[in-house]
Design an enzyme around this catalytic site. Structure first.
Site, mmCIF file in Angstrom:
data_model
loop_
_atom_site.group_PDB
_atom_site.id
_atom_site.type_symbol
_atom_site.label_atom_id
_atom_site.label_comp_id
_atom_site.label_asym_id
_atom_site.label_seq_id
_atom_site.Cartn_x
_atom_site.Cartn_y
_atom_site.Cartn_z
ATOM 1 N N ARG A 13 -20.408 40.349 -0.048
ATOM 2 C CA ARG A 13 -19.657 41.501 -0.542
ATOM 3 C C ARG A 13 -18.173 41.380 -0.202
ATOM 4 N NH1 ARG A 13 -22.139 46.356 -1.509
ATOM 5 N NH2 ARG A 13 -20.529 47.544 -0.427
ATOM 6 N N ARG A 18 -9.481 35.609 1.731
ATOM 7 C CA ARG A 18 -8.353 35.295 0.860
ATOM 8 C C ARG A 18 -7.290 34.492 1.605
ATOM 9 N NH1 ARG A 18 -8.235 40.913 -0.916
ATOM 10 N NH2 ARG A 18 -9.853 41.166 -2.511
ATOM 11 N N ARG A 33 -31.260 52.084 7.404
ATOM 12 C CA ARG A 33 -30.334 52.538 8.445
ATOM 13 C C ARG A 33 -29.828 53.910 8.039
ATOM 14 N NH1 ARG A 33 -30.570 50.183 13.101
ATOM 15 N NH2 ARG A 33 -28.323 50.265 13.550
ATOM 16 N N ARG A 67 -16.986 52.397 12.653
ATOM 17 C CA ARG A 67 -15.653 52.642 12.094
ATOM 18 C C ARG A 67 -15.267 54.107 12.234
ATOM 19 N NH1 ARG A 67 -17.163 51.612 5.649
ATOM 20 N NH2 ARG A 67 -18.870 53.074 5.559
ATOM 21 N N GLU A 74 -18.278 56.856 13.050
ATOM 22 C CA GLU A 74 -19.508 56.581 12.316
ATOM 23 C C GLU A 74 -20.440 55.712 13.165
ATOM 24 O OE1 GLU A 74 -18.593 55.579 8.229
ATOM 25 O OE2 GLU A 74 -20.341 54.280 8.121
ATOM 26 N N TYR A 76 -29.178 47.789 -2.119
ATOM 27 C CA TYR A 76 -27.839 48.121 -1.627
ATOM 28 C C TYR A 76 -26.934 48.160 -2.858
ATOM 29 C CZ TYR A 76 -23.952 47.367 1.802
ATOM 30 O OH TYR A 76 -22.852 47.454 2.612
ATOM 31 N N ASP A 126 -23.564 49.708 -5.074
ATOM 32 C CA ASP A 126 -22.329 50.499 -5.144
ATOM 33 C C ASP A 126 -22.438 51.495 -6.297
ATOM 34 O OD1 ASP A 126 -21.059 49.290 -3.000
ATOM 35 O OD2 ASP A 126 -20.280 47.646 -4.224
HETATM 36 N N1 UDP Z 1 -18.779 43.742 7.873
HETATM 37 C C1 UDP Z 1 -18.408 43.282 9.118
HETATM 38 N N2 UDP Z 1 -17.211 43.668 9.640
HETATM 39 C C2 UDP Z 1 -16.389 44.514 9.006
HETATM 40 C C3 UDP Z 1 -16.766 45.009 7.736
HETATM 41 C C4 UDP Z 1 -17.970 44.604 7.203
HETATM 42 O O1 UDP Z 1 -19.129 42.530 9.733
HETATM 43 O O2 UDP Z 1 -15.320 44.850 9.558
HETATM 44 C C5 UDP Z 1 -20.081 43.314 7.338
HETATM 45 C C6 UDP Z 1 -21.186 44.304 7.714
HETATM 46 O O3 UDP Z 1 -22.387 43.595 7.958
HETATM 47 C C7 UDP Z 1 -21.300 45.145 6.454
HETATM 48 C C8 UDP Z 1 -21.023 44.120 5.360
HETATM 49 O O4 UDP Z 1 -20.051 43.243 5.930
HETATM 50 O O5 UDP Z 1 -22.561 45.739 6.335
HETATM 51 C C9 UDP Z 1 -20.546 44.716 4.078
HETATM 52 O O6 UDP Z 1 -19.381 45.456 4.328
HETATM 53 P P1 UDP Z 1 -18.910 46.655 3.405
HETATM 54 O O7 UDP Z 1 -17.583 47.085 3.872
HETATM 55 O O8 UDP Z 1 -19.077 46.271 1.985
HETATM 56 O O9 UDP Z 1 -19.990 47.778 3.807
HETATM 57 P P2 UDP Z 1 -20.146 49.303 3.351
HETATM 58 O O10 UDP Z 1 -18.788 49.840 3.023
HETATM 59 O O11 UDP Z 1 -21.088 49.282 2.199
HETATM 60 O O12 UDP Z 1 -20.735 49.949 4.557
#
Ligand code: UDP
Length: 382
Positions: A171, A175, A247, A277, A298, A346, A348
């Site tokens: 996901r 870059r 989860r 976060r 969170e 999962y 979006d």
């Molecule tokens: N992830 C991570 N560190 C970060 C952000 C994301 O390890 O700082 C990993 C984590 O396992 C997460 C996945 O990347 O579930 C996908 O991130 P995304 O931000 O797409 O998750 P969402 O916003 O759907 O919770």
């Protein structure tokens, strides 16, 4: 025909609307006291900040049809998601980009040098990554993996990243320029008046009846020609094969004056910080002015029977169980399973809408050609 749709989130609303646009009638029930499912937004009473009650949702898609669809139902204001992450008292930019790499290694690489550097530290022994950890080690190497992904992912998913599918990490891009846009999609925005008003508009039709605070009961099946179930797949079958793992999230809400963290989303990579976060919701509407602020820590944990399911875990055991439920679902004649919970994926928001449109097309096609209802179809997504 007369349809019952269980669940008033994006999936239920879009399918309901498509069906009534083609001359059918739908009743949509939801056990919650509001529409919009986990996309529900409302203004916080004390601060008037638009609150994403079930966690931040940012709309992003490259699909023209989906973008036009949501824009028909409300105004979207361009919004770019720029996520930061804190690791060992330092703040870095996500997704991993040239700034992150230079800051992390205290370098001033250009794109070519950064690429060479990362490929020199990435694990070359991994051909086809089989899990989350291998995917990370192959693409960014051990240091960046440990700083930004390992701790966060353990907290988010409650298991070793080796047990998770590589697709979860796919996901996120890596870059080698300074582009810190979290998403790579063509259209990105926030609904000016929140998601609830978008879904309200989708549901606004004379032939859609919405009943809130209404639980589904099996007896209802006989009152309708067909049911669309957007609740948990295993719940439909009374969990007879066992429970699919999810989860859930807990949000610790805080209110303050001014600006708490200067940005909408700050991730925490350190495993010892208990939350994944902090999101400060007024930054999702930068065109609004608010003196006060609200922010949410969170916390992710295993989803109990009474909790709200957020993320399908899809570990090996879940996948075995899922196959059993899919086999059961395929035998059903009077119900169609749809959406994130109904198909245990999962997804979006844009994918959810796209798929709801295609489920509707299938249903309409079945009716038009007098075919048998198919109960379980979905496009392959991660
Ligand atoms: N992830 C991570 N560190 C970060 C952000 C994301 O390890 O700082 C990993 C984590 O396992 C997460 C996945 O990347 O579930 C996908 O991130 P995304 O931000 O797409 O998750 P969402 O916003 O759907 O919770």
């Amino acid at each position: 025909m007369n349809f019952l749709i269980v669940g008033a989130g994006f999936t239920g609303a879009v399918i309901g609307r498509e069906l009534v646009e083609h001359g059918h009638h739908t009743t949509i029930i939801d056990q919650r006291s509001h529409i919009a499912g986990n996309c529900y937004t409302e203004r916080d009473k004390n601060t008037n900040v638009m609150q994403h009650v079930y966690g931040p949702h940012i709309f992003h898609t490259s699909d023209e049809e989906v973008w036009n669809y949501v824009n028909k139902h409300g105004e979207f204001i361009p919004y770019i998601n720029r996520v930061k992450t804190t690791y060992q008292e330092q703040v870095y930019s996500l997704p991993i980009n040239l700034h992150t790499i230079n800051q992390f290694y205290k370098k001033a690489f250009n794109p070519v040098q950064a690429k060479e550097w990362i490929s020199s530290i990435a694990d070359k022994n991994i051909d086809e990554p089989e899990n989350f950890e291998e995917q990370a080690l192959k693409f960014v190497g051990k240091d960046l993996y440990e700083a930004f992904f390992k701790g966060y992912t353990k907290k988010q998913w409650g298991c070793d990243p080796k047990a998770l599918p590589a697709s979860i990490l796919k996901r996120l891009p890596v870059r080698f320029n300074y582009d810190d846009n979290y998403f790579s999609h063509k259209y990105q925005g926030m609904p000016k008046d929140g998601y609830t008003t978008i879904i309200e508009s989708i549901l606004k039709h004379d032939n859609i009846k919405v009943l809130l605070n209404t639980k589904f009961e099996k007896g209802l099946i006989n009152e309708f020609d067909h049911v669309i179930w957007t609740g948990q797949l295993d719940q439909w079958f009374d969990y007879r094969e066992g429970r699919l793992g999810y989860r859930t999230l807990d949000f610790e809400k805080h209110e303050a004056v001014g600006d708490y963290q200067g940005t909408a989303v700050m991730n925490y990579g350190d495993e010892r910080v208990p939350y994944t976060r902090i999101s400060e919701h007024k930054h999702f509407t930068p065109w609004e002015n608010h003196e006060k602020t609200i922010y949410f820590k969170e916390f992710s944990r295993s989803c109990g029977e009474e909790d709200i399911p957020y993320y399908p875990i899809r570990l090996v055991d879940d996948k075995v169980l899922l196959e059993k439920y899919i086999a059961l679902a395929k035998k059903e004649k009077k119900v169609t399973f749809a959406g994130r919970l109904g198909t245990y994926r999962y997804m979006d928001m844009d994918v959810t809408i796209k798929e709801a449109l295609s489920v509707s097309d299938n249903l309409l096609n079945v009716i038009k050609n007098k075919l048998n209802f198919q109960s379980f179809y979905h496009q392959e997504t991660i």
